[in-house]
Design a protein around this motif. Sequence first.
Motif, PDB file in Angstrom:
ATOM      1  N   LEU A 180     139.661  55.905  43.130  1.00 27.28           N
ATOM      2  CA  LEU A 180     139.676  57.259  43.072  1.00 27.28           C
ATOM      3  C   LEU A 180     139.050  58.024  42.236  1.00 27.28           C
ATOM      4  O   LEU A 180     138.395  58.983  42.288  1.00 27.28           O
ATOM      5  CB  LEU A 180     141.386  57.826  43.425  1.00 27.28           C
ATOM      6  N   GLN A 181     139.344  57.300  40.918  1.00 25.57           N
ATOM      7  CA  GLN A 181     138.505  58.039  39.529  1.00 25.57           C
ATOM      8  C   GLN A 181     136.907  58.010  39.761  1.00 25.57           C
ATOM      9  O   GLN A 181     136.438  58.824  39.473  1.00 25.57           O
ATOM     10  CB  GLN A 181     139.138  57.262  38.393  1.00 25.57           C
ATOM     11  N   VAL A 228     135.984  60.522  42.306  1.00 26.43           N
ATOM     12  CA  VAL A 228     136.017  61.767  41.713  1.00 26.43           C
ATOM     13  C   VAL A 228     134.518  62.063  40.811  1.00 26.43           C
ATOM     14  O   VAL A 228     134.060  63.023  40.754  1.00 26.43           O
ATOM     15  CB  VAL A 228     137.207  62.374  40.953  1.00 26.43           C
ATOM     16  N   ASP A 288     132.720  70.441  44.460  1.00 25.91           N
ATOM     17  CA  ASP A 288     133.776  69.565  43.371  1.00 25.91           C
ATOM     18  C   ASP A 288     133.061  69.810  42.005  1.00 25.91           C
ATOM     19  O   ASP A 288     133.847  69.826  41.090  1.00 25.91           O
ATOM     20  CB  ASP A 288     133.296  68.236  43.947  1.00 25.91           C
ATOM     21  N   GLY A 299     148.444  61.242  48.527  1.00 22.89           N
ATOM     22  CA  GLY A 299     147.259  61.007  48.384  1.00 22.89           C
ATOM     23  C   GLY A 299     146.335  62.353  48.023  1.00 22.89           C
ATOM     24  O   GLY A 299     145.679  62.615  46.934  1.00 22.89           O
ATOM     25  N   ASP A 300     146.597  63.361  48.682  1.00 23.61           N
ATOM     26  CA  ASP A 300     146.148  64.653  48.175  1.00 23.61           C
ATOM     27  C   ASP A 300     146.419  65.348  47.015  1.00 23.61           C
ATOM     28  O   ASP A 300     145.677  65.574  46.119  1.00 23.61           O
ATOM     29  CB  ASP A 300     146.621  65.705  49.419  1.00 23.61           C
ATOM     30  N   PHE A 357     144.821  63.262  44.374  1.00 29.35           N
ATOM     31  CA  PHE A 357     143.211  63.552  44.390  1.00 29.35           C
ATOM     32  C   PHE A 357     143.171  64.865  43.289  1.00 29.35           C
ATOM     33  O   PHE A 357     142.227  64.655  42.326  1.00 29.35           O
ATOM     34  CB  PHE A 357     142.784  63.935  45.687  1.00 29.35           C
ATOM     35  N   MET A 404     141.111  65.116  39.719  1.00 24.61           N
ATOM     36  CA  MET A 404     140.231  66.103  39.685  1.00 24.61           C
ATOM     37  C   MET A 404     140.529  66.864  38.306  1.00 24.61           C
ATOM     38  O   MET A 404     139.524  67.084  37.373  1.00 24.61           O
ATOM     39  CB  MET A 404     140.069  67.163  40.845  1.00 24.61           C
TER      40      MET A 404
END
Length: 140
Positions: free
Chosen positions: A16-17, A20, A32, A68-69, A72, A76
């Motif tokens: 995930l990192q 992002v 983003d 999960g959201d 995220f 971020m």
Amino acid sequence: MTTEQKNKNIDALTRLQQLVSDLRGDHGCPWDRQQTPISLKKYLLEECRELAEAIDIGHPEHIREEIGDVFFILIMLAACFEEQHLFSADDALDEVIAKMIRRHPHVFADATVTDEKTLRSQWEKIKAQEKKPYTRAPLK
């Protein structure tokens, strides 16, 4: 939790990192890349509200999606601060781990708790000792 499960979770957080980082990178997504802690605040609140609603509904798949959201948005936010060389996600995680260990001496030290009232009192006492005064600082 097995070592394999722990490694899978660590791998997922690392993935995930990286996602992002890719989204915010030079060849990433314009939306983003332009996000800041201030612009992400509304999404954090929205995703937390959606997670709370999913918990009320009680459907595990919906809860999983909303968790999960939230992850995220948190990653971020951490990326924004890391890009400013202020702190990293690892710094934030290390801090909360240390805090939870301090606040659970009945688990990680030799304190004894006999009931929930004592537990709550111990928690509040430790929390009060940790509190630092913060002054308002402008964010970029």
